[in-house]
Design a protein around this motif. Structure first.
Motif, PDB file in Angstrom:
ATOM      1  N   GLU A  42     -14.252 -73.186   7.381  1.00  0.00           N
ATOM      2  CA  GLU A  42     -14.836 -72.318   8.399  1.00  0.00           C
ATOM      3  C   GLU A  42     -16.148 -71.703   7.908  1.00  0.00           C
ATOM      4  O   GLU A  42     -16.990 -71.298   8.711  1.00  0.00           O
ATOM      5  CB  GLU A  42     -13.814 -71.229   8.766  1.00  0.00           C
ATOM      6  CG  GLU A  42     -13.982 -70.640  10.145  1.00  0.00           C
ATOM      7  CD  GLU A  42     -13.626 -71.601  11.286  1.00  0.00           C
ATOM      8  OE1 GLU A  42     -14.537 -72.234  11.824  1.00  0.00           O
ATOM      9  OE2 GLU A  42     -12.434 -71.701  11.629  1.00  0.00           O
ATOM     10  N   ASP A  43     -16.336 -71.650   6.583  1.00  0.00           N
ATOM     11  CA  ASP A  43     -17.564 -71.048   6.054  1.00  0.00           C
ATOM     12  C   ASP A  43     -18.769 -71.972   6.141  1.00  0.00           C
ATOM     13  O   ASP A  43     -19.879 -71.579   5.803  1.00  0.00           O
ATOM     14  CB  ASP A  43     -17.351 -70.587   4.600  1.00  0.00           C
ATOM     15  CG  ASP A  43     -16.910 -71.711   3.688  1.00  0.00           C
ATOM     16  OD1 ASP A  43     -16.954 -72.887   4.110  1.00  0.00           O
ATOM     17  OD2 ASP A  43     -16.503 -71.414   2.541  1.00  0.00           O
ATOM     18  N   THR A 102     -20.038 -78.248  20.612  1.00  0.00           N
ATOM     19  CA  THR A 102     -20.018 -76.795  20.780  1.00  0.00           C
ATOM     20  C   THR A 102     -18.990 -76.138  19.868  1.00  0.00           C
ATOM     21  O   THR A 102     -18.976 -74.931  19.698  1.00  0.00           O
ATOM     22  CB  THR A 102     -19.689 -76.417  22.233  1.00  0.00           C
ATOM     23  OG1 THR A 102     -18.444 -77.039  22.585  1.00  0.00           O
ATOM     24  CG2 THR A 102     -20.789 -76.884  23.168  1.00  0.00           C
ATOM     25  N   ASP A 103     -18.124 -76.956  19.294  1.00  0.00           N
ATOM     26  CA  ASP A 103     -17.136 -76.363  18.387  1.00  0.00           C
ATOM     27  C   ASP A 103     -16.641 -77.393  17.378  1.00  0.00           C
ATOM     28  O   ASP A 103     -16.435 -78.552  17.719  1.00  0.00           O
ATOM     29  CB  ASP A 103     -15.936 -75.802  19.181  1.00  0.00           C
ATOM     30  CG  ASP A 103     -15.108 -74.828  18.340  1.00  0.00           C
ATOM     31  OD1 ASP A 103     -15.507 -74.527  17.186  1.00  0.00           O
ATOM     32  OD2 ASP A 103     -14.054 -74.365  18.837  1.00  0.00           O
ATOM     33  N   PHE A 104     -16.545 -76.969  16.178  1.00  0.00           N
ATOM     34  CA  PHE A 104     -15.780 -77.652  15.130  1.00  0.00           C
ATOM     35  C   PHE A 104     -15.626 -76.650  13.991  1.00  0.00           C
ATOM     36  O   PHE A 104     -16.391 -75.671  13.923  1.00  0.00           O
ATOM     37  CB  PHE A 104     -16.439 -78.958  14.658  1.00  0.00           C
ATOM     38  CG  PHE A 104     -17.830 -78.827  14.135  1.00  0.00           C
ATOM     39  CD1 PHE A 104     -18.081 -78.420  12.822  1.00  0.00           C
ATOM     40  CD2 PHE A 104     -18.926 -79.121  14.945  1.00  0.00           C
ATOM     41  CE1 PHE A 104     -19.374 -78.316  12.334  1.00  0.00           C
ATOM     42  CE2 PHE A 104     -20.226 -79.019  14.455  1.00  0.00           C
ATOM     43  CZ  PHE A 104     -20.457 -78.610  13.153  1.00  0.00           C
ATOM     44  N   VAL A 105     -14.646 -76.859  13.146  1.00  0.00           N
ATOM     45  CA  VAL A 105     -14.417 -75.906  12.058  1.00  0.00           C
ATOM     46  C   VAL A 105     -15.641 -75.905  11.146  1.00  0.00           C
ATOM     47  O   VAL A 105     -16.017 -76.950  10.620  1.00  0.00           O
ATOM     48  CB  VAL A 105     -13.142 -76.274  11.270  1.00  0.00           C
ATOM     49  CG1 VAL A 105     -13.009 -75.372  10.048  1.00  0.00           C
ATOM     50  CG2 VAL A 105     -11.922 -76.161  12.168  1.00  0.00           C
ATOM     51  N   GLY A 106     -16.282 -74.766  11.029  1.00  0.00           N
ATOM     52  CA  GLY A 106     -17.459 -74.644  10.182  1.00  0.00           C
ATOM     53  C   GLY A 106     -18.747 -74.528  10.965  1.00  0.00           C
ATOM     54  O   GLY A 106     -19.797 -74.246  10.387  1.00  0.00           O
ATOM     55  N   ILE A 107     -18.674 -74.731  12.288  1.00  0.00           N
ATOM     56  CA  ILE A 107     -19.920 -74.734  13.074  1.00  0.00           C
ATOM     57  C   ILE A 107     -20.623 -73.380  12.991  1.00  0.00           C
ATOM     58  O   ILE A 107     -21.854 -73.321  12.907  1.00  0.00           O
ATOM     59  CB  ILE A 107     -19.633 -75.139  14.548  1.00  0.00           C
ATOM     60  CG1 ILE A 107     -20.946 -75.402  15.296  1.00  0.00           C
ATOM     61  CG2 ILE A 107     -18.813 -74.077  15.279  1.00  0.00           C
ATOM     62  CD1 ILE A 107     -20.766 -76.067  16.652  1.00  0.00           C
ATOM     63  N   ARG A 108     -19.844 -72.301  12.994  1.00  0.00           N
ATOM     64  CA  ARG A 108     -20.462 -70.975  12.945  1.00  0.00           C
ATOM     65  C   ARG A 108     -20.864 -70.607  11.521  1.00  0.00           C
ATOM     66  O   ARG A 108     -21.940 -70.077  11.276  1.00  0.00           O
ATOM     67  CB  ARG A 108     -19.489 -69.923  13.512  1.00  0.00           C
ATOM     68  CG  ARG A 108     -20.045 -68.512  13.501  1.00  0.00           C
ATOM     69  CD  ARG A 108     -21.309 -68.412  14.361  1.00  0.00           C
ATOM     70  NE  ARG A 108     -21.955 -67.105  14.276  1.00  0.00           N
ATOM     71  CZ  ARG A 108     -22.780 -66.735  13.314  1.00  0.00           C
ATOM     72  NH1 ARG A 108     -23.039 -67.549  12.302  1.00  0.00           N
ATOM     73  NH2 ARG A 108     -23.347 -65.540  13.320  1.00  0.00           N
ATOM     74  N   GLY A 109     -19.995 -70.952  10.585  1.00  0.00           N
ATOM     75  CA  GLY A 109     -20.296 -70.639   9.190  1.00  0.00           C
ATOM     76  C   GLY A 109     -21.587 -71.314   8.738  1.00  0.00           C
ATOM     77  O   GLY A 109     -22.413 -70.720   8.035  1.00  0.00           O
ATOM     78  N   ARG A 113     -24.864 -69.452   9.316  1.00  0.00           N
ATOM     79  CA  ARG A 113     -25.128 -68.147   8.711  1.00  0.00           C
ATOM     80  C   ARG A 113     -26.537 -68.127   8.122  1.00  0.00           C
ATOM     81  O   ARG A 113     -27.029 -69.157   7.636  1.00  0.00           O
ATOM     82  CB  ARG A 113     -24.090 -67.871   7.615  1.00  0.00           C
ATOM     83  CG  ARG A 113     -22.705 -67.561   8.195  1.00  0.00           C
ATOM     84  CD  ARG A 113     -21.743 -67.194   7.101  1.00  0.00           C
ATOM     85  NE  ARG A 113     -21.358 -68.352   6.297  1.00  0.00           N
ATOM     86  CZ  ARG A 113     -21.044 -68.291   5.012  1.00  0.00           C
ATOM     87  NH1 ARG A 113     -21.118 -67.141   4.368  1.00  0.00           N
ATOM     88  NH2 ARG A 113     -20.697 -69.379   4.362  1.00  0.00           N
ATOM     89  N   PRO A 114     -27.179 -66.948   8.132  1.00  0.00           N
ATOM     90  CA  PRO A 114     -28.585 -66.872   7.718  1.00  0.00           C
ATOM     91  C   PRO A 114     -28.867 -67.537   6.369  1.00  0.00           C
ATOM     92  O   PRO A 114     -29.827 -68.292   6.254  1.00  0.00           O
ATOM     93  CB  PRO A 114     -28.857 -65.364   7.657  1.00  0.00           C
ATOM     94  CG  PRO A 114     -27.854 -64.750   8.577  1.00  0.00           C
ATOM     95  CD  PRO A 114     -26.658 -65.634   8.567  1.00  0.00           C
TER      96      PRO A 114
END
Ligand code: ZN
Lengths: 98, 997
Positions: free
Chosen positions: B704-705, B885-892, B895-896
């Protein structure tokens, strides 16, 4: 070695069969890609680490392999209850001291 | 030497069974049933050891597990040397060989005893003060010299040839301690039909009935009753009786660890018997019947050999038939030592005098002692003991001062009272409570489903003990779910009873003296040391304990804790409960590593996993390497080849013709179900919905990171079925990761996950001739480039067995991975090998596999990535679905810091000198002339000699690496700086034409 009740197998089994999987009731947002940095920080990095009652996830690794939730007192190491994944966070705890 | 201190008609041992043994190379004889201690005492031997710090001569203090002094080495053969065995516990067998410890050159003359003279330097806290400086003295003096001088036994220097077994057990009622209380509790529980385990540390049950000559139960002598009661318990199907078994640890939820000493008491144990057996017992209820331990009197030179606990002298007489002296003195602060004096007197031993600290005690034992003509002195203290290697006298003085009188003795029996053994109760997290009247800690608040009975509960007297224990045993069984039974409670006809006594230093070892009045014999802690600790600022008993080391030796302060606490409390001017009792920790008595380790040693320490193809690789002469639990073929040397020559040949052969490689250890997971593609979309960065059945894709899995977690080729066998491969080491955690998301975050998806790593054996066939090798053996699969292009998968048959045939490449050559059911792996390997040899193919191992993939710039997760590498860092952005639009790690990943400039990126590194091979892990700098510490901008992740490229090649993670292409960077090494050029990651066949070559 603790005895842990698997809510799927419906019996107490030795700790050796289980693996801790971190704090429970931290939901992954269905719109995770759109989360703010602050929200993502809360979701991913921040954990409560309480002295006392903790809600945590366990996996019956060498049993039914299911993930489930447990309420444990981190002071006494006593499990107050276990319940299935997806069930709401229990408010009334049996035998809670605080 | 004949056993001159054996008293005819005394004790319970059968004289007929003689056992010869040796101590410090001198031969002696004892009787079967003796302990080493009783046998030595029968021969008049009291001097058996030297103390830890001052090397003072020491004898036996006790007759049991609490023994602090009489630690010896038992030697069976060169490998079987057990140090620190308590001679009071070791049962005698014919041929036993024992040596004293911690003395040089001999027990009677020990050079180390000079530290007695230098003892001011070794006073309380000396570990903390003396060893502070200078730093070099640690290495040169303190460690080697002081450790050698202050110590216990010597650890064995060979592998332990014995074996140790382990058992798990469950019961309704676990009774710990097999004295009168434990036996009564076990009888009551067993009568209900409850499953009962009764354990006791001694060879024979009975506890204090070993010495209590006044006990009569059910019309029998107390000890005889114990034996018949235990015989009855043994005959019951629902009871397990464990002698020689010590409960050493009490853990959560009535989980108790016990060690059964199975064969240490046998002359010839035989190879089929384990030395010890570890019992891990889960009990519904636990009954603690652990008894009490007698305390010594704290007075000057109270450690001289021949000075011992009164109950010990009584045990040696009443059980072993051994007199501990011919002219004994008694020093006491309670009644129980009178019973010892009386028993000895009746056996014909002269009792020189009883010295009783109390002013005017009354009672039947005092009357009886007087009636037997024993001199009894009240209100007096023994202020000094004479003698060195053996006590020779005791000097008596009125306790408030006055004239001294020295009485010649050859033994002093002492008793300051009894300390309930609350160790296991305390380990169970129960809270003890101090009884001010009886000056003892007894169980207070219980934390677990257990109950204490008898002496460990502060219950005095045999009759009260049996009443309490019997009721507790019946209740424990009932609470555990058994139906009450009408049993017969043992009837006590006569018993002994005492309590009280004193805590702390006796007069004469008072606060103004500098004498050595020992509190803790094993760690050489005196009353003065404890006072000094308080004077130097220690306030908590936990600090006093650590500063003085009181109670920290292998005996865990069984005889010393209460005295130490009382002296500290007195010095602090506080009541005892306010100073507090130190925490009791497992183990109760020392436990061997062997019993904890059990069978988990050598090849059984960790499972060894071998692939189905392993025998084929062995036949080809493979050298294997450990990869996690797997044995993997590393390289296949021909005669005369070293690893480099073999790897060069293998790498060249694969690119020239072909090579066979065992890829079975790759993790394999089948993802099946109507939502399988949706699930894959969420777990991998790549798009999967549009991947056609029969095609493969290289997948990247993130946490997720946003960092790379695993990778592997995934084949879509059908719309609802994916054959996923993972790294060799990653298989279990990837499966766990997938299960976690499927069960808890995406439970709405209808998907099953199955580990198939061990179900499919995999033979990789790579190289221009690979198709020619496989094709003759395959049925039902069109192997043309049109029908089976690179990155595709087909199901069919090979050698008549089912196969999942992947066309894929981890070498950059035309390649295939042949999956067959594991049972056929070896046979199919042989068939492919036979075909391969026709084309000049080689067998190759993991080393060549690594070189070949590095030549192509293919990463290895965990080598070229380290848990902080994003797909972009690794140059794998192309594998991230941009429209997803989604997969595990997409948001992590967003990160800046993860999208910032200047991140470390994977690049190729070419040394200026092509012959120089970089070291993996070496650091990279931009300017080699800068001052140390240099700014490190990256490191080498993979580095090899590439015979195919005719030079060394390397991959590395370098800050802003891709923008540095063409730049010169530097790798400073101990032998000089190595210049490298930053390049792309592909060193061979940059266009990838050979995939179809
Ligand atoms: Zn389960």
């Amino acid at each position: 070695m603790l005895l842990i009740r698997c809510p799927y197998c419906e019996e107490e089994r030795p700790e050796l069969e289980f693996r801790n999987a971190g704090e429970a009731h931290i939901a992954r947002s269905p719109n995770i890609a759109g989360e703010s940095d602050d929200d993502f920080e809360k979701f991913f990095f921040i954990r409560s680490n309480p002295k006392g009652i903790i809600y945590e996830r366990w996996r019956h690794m060498h049993g039914c392999a299911r993930f489930f939730n447990a309420v444990r007192d981190t002071v006494s190491d006593r499990f107050l209850m276990t319940y299935k994944a997806g069930e709401p966070k229990p408010v009334k705890l049996p035998g809670a001291t605080k | 030497m004949s056993a001159t201190f054996r008293i005819a008609g005394a004790g319970r041992l059968k004289q007929a069974k003689i056992a010869g043994f040796s101590f410090d190379d001198r031969p002696y004889t004892g009787i079967e049933g003796d302990t080493l201690a009783s046998a030595l005492l029968a021969n008049g031997v009291h001097l058996v050891g030297r103390s830890f710090k001052y090397h003072r001569p020491r004898g036996f203090l006790s007759a049991g597990a609490e023994e602090p002094n009489a630690l010896v080495e038992i030697k069976r053969d060169a490998a079987r040397k057990t140090p620190n065995v308590r001679a009071t516990v070791q049962e005698l067998y014919d041929g036993l060989t024992a040596q004293s410890q911690n003395r040089w050159p001999s027990l009677a003359f020990d050079v180390g005893a000079v530290s007695s003279i230098a003892s001011p330097m070794l006073s309380a806290g000396f570990y903390y003060k003396t060893f502070m400086w200078p730093k070099t003295a640690w290495k040169n003096l303190y460690e080697p010299k002081i450790r050698a001088a202050a110590g216990l036994g010597v650890a064995p220097d060979q592998p332990d040839p014995d074996h140790y077994s382990a058992r798990f057990a469950h019961c309704d009622v676990l009774v710990l301690g097999g004295g009168a209380a434990g036996i009564a509790a076990a009888l009551a529980a067993a009568e209900t039909g409850a499953r009962v385990i009764l354990a006791d540390e001694q060879a024979e049950f009975g506890g204090s009935l070993h010495f209590e000559s006044g006990a009569r139960i059910d019309g029998q002598d107390g000890f005889a009753w114990a034996q018949s009661a235990v015989a009855k318990l043994k005959s019951m199907d629902n009871v397990r009786v464990l002698p020689r078994t010590t409960a050493f640890g009490y853990y959560a939820q009535n989980f108790v660890g016990l060690v059964e000493r199975v064969s240490d008491h046998l002359q010839n144990p035989g190879r089929d018997l384990p030395r010890e057996r570890l019992w891990q017992v889960r009990a519904k209820r636990v009954v603690l019947a652990t008894g009490a331990i007698e305390r010594h009197m704290v007075f000057a030179d109270n450690d001289r050999p021949g000075i011992m606990l009164a109950s010990a002298a009584r045990t040696y007489l009443n059980h072993y038939g051994v007199a501990v002296g011919r002219n004994v003195g008694v020093y006491t602060a309670n009644d129980s030592a009178y019973a010892a004096a009386i028993d000895l007197k009746k056996a014909g031993i002269n009792v020189a005098a009883i010295v009783d600290l109390r002013d005017n005690p009354t009672g039947p034992v005092i009357d009886e002692a007087r009636a037997l003509g024993i001199e009894v002195n009240f209100g007096r203290a023994v202020i000094r003991a004479g003698g060195k290697l053996r006590v020779s006298s005791m000097t008596v003085q009125p306790k408030n001062g006055g004239g001294e009188r020295t009485i010649p003795v050859d033994a002093i029996l002492m008793s300051a009272g009894w300390t309930p053994s609350v160790h296991l109760f305390s380990q169970s997290r129960g809270k003890v409570a101090f009884n001010d009247e009886t000056k003892r800690f007894v169980p207070g608040i219980y934390a677990q489903d257990c109950v204490s009975v008898g002496a460990c509960n502060g219950t005095d007297g045999l009759s009260a003990t049996i009443d309490e224990a019997y009721a507790a045993g019946a209740k424990a069984a009932k609470d555990a779910g058994s139906r009450p039974a009408k049993g017969t409670k043992p009837k006590v006809d006569a018993g002994e009873s005492w309590s009280r006594g004193m805590l702390g230093a006796a007069p004469g070892a008072g606060s103004d003296t500098t004498v050595k009045a020992f509190v803790d014999f094993q760690n050489d802690v005196t009353a003065k040391d404890i006072r000094q600790a308080v004077h130097e600022g220690m306030r908590s008993i936990e600090h006093v304990k650590r500063f003085t080391t009181n109670g920290m030796a292998t005996d865990q302060g069984k005889t010393s804790n209460m005295h130490g606490l009382a002296i500290a409390a007195e010095t602090l001017g506080k009541p005892i409960p306010q100073v507090g009792l130190t925490t009791f920790r497992a183990p109760y008595t020392p436990v061997t590593f062997g019993s904890i380790v059990g069978h988990a040693r050598g090849p059984l320490f960790d499972p060894t996993r071998k692939t189905a193809i392993h025998p084929w690789a062995e036949r080809q002469g493979a050298v294997f390497e450990d990869v996690g639990q797997w044995k993997r073929a590393w390289y296949f040397p021909k005669p005369g080849e070293d690893i480099h020559a073999a790897v060069d040949r293998e790498c060249v052969t694969v690119r020239k013709t072909a090579g066979l490689f065992d890829a079975s250890t790759l993790g394999k997971i089948e993802v099946v179900g109507p939502d399988a593609a949706k699930f894959m979309e969420l777990l991998y960065t790549n798009p999967w919905e549009k991947l056609e059945p029969g095609r493969c894709r290289y997948g990247i899995m993130l946490r997720e990171d946003g960092f790379i977690y695993d990778d592997g080729v995934v084949g879509r066998l059908a719309p609802d079925r994916f054959h996923v491969t993972t790294t060799t080491g990653g298989a279990p955690r990837v499966m766990n990761h997938m299960e976690d998301y499927l069960q808890t975050e995406f439970p709405h998806l209808n998907v099953w996950l199955t580990s198939i790593t061990e179900q499919w054996a995999v033979i990789a066939v790579q190289g221009p001739k690979s198709r020619d090798i496989i094709a003759p053996l395959v049925e039902g699969i069109d192997m043309s480039d049109e029908a089976l292009p690179h990155m595709s998968v087909r199901e069919g048959r090979i050698c008549g067995v089912p196969t999942r045939l992947f066309r894929m490449s981890f070498s950059g050559e035309r390649g295939f991975e042949v999956n067959v059911p594991a049972d056929y792996g070896e046979a199919v390997s042989e068939a492919l090998w036979a075909e391969g040899q026709k084309h000049g193919a080689c067998a190759y191992g993991t080393e060549s596999m690594h070189v070949l993939r590095a030549e192509k710039g293919y990463i290895i997760v965990g080598q070229d990535t380290d848990g902080t590498v994003t797909p972009n860092d690794a140059g794998l952005d192309w594998a991230v679905g941009k429209k997803k639009t989604d997969f595990v790690g997409i948001r992590g990943m967003a990160r800046p810091d993860l999208v910032a400039k200047g991140r470390k990126q994977l690049v190729g590194l070419k040394t200026r000198d092509p012959k120089v091979v970089l070291e993996e892990g070496a650091q990279i700098v931009a300017d080699p002339k800068q001052a140390i510490p240099m700014k490190m901008i990256g490191h080498v992740t993979s580095s090899y000699w590439s015979q195919n490229c005719g030079r060394s090649i390397a991959l590395g993670l370098v800050a802003g690496g891709r923008d540095r292409t063409g730049e010169t960077l530097y790798v400073p090494m101990p032998n000089g700086v190595i210049e490298v050029e930053v390049t792309g990651v592909v060193f061979f066949d940059e266009k990838g034409e050979r995939l179809n070559g």
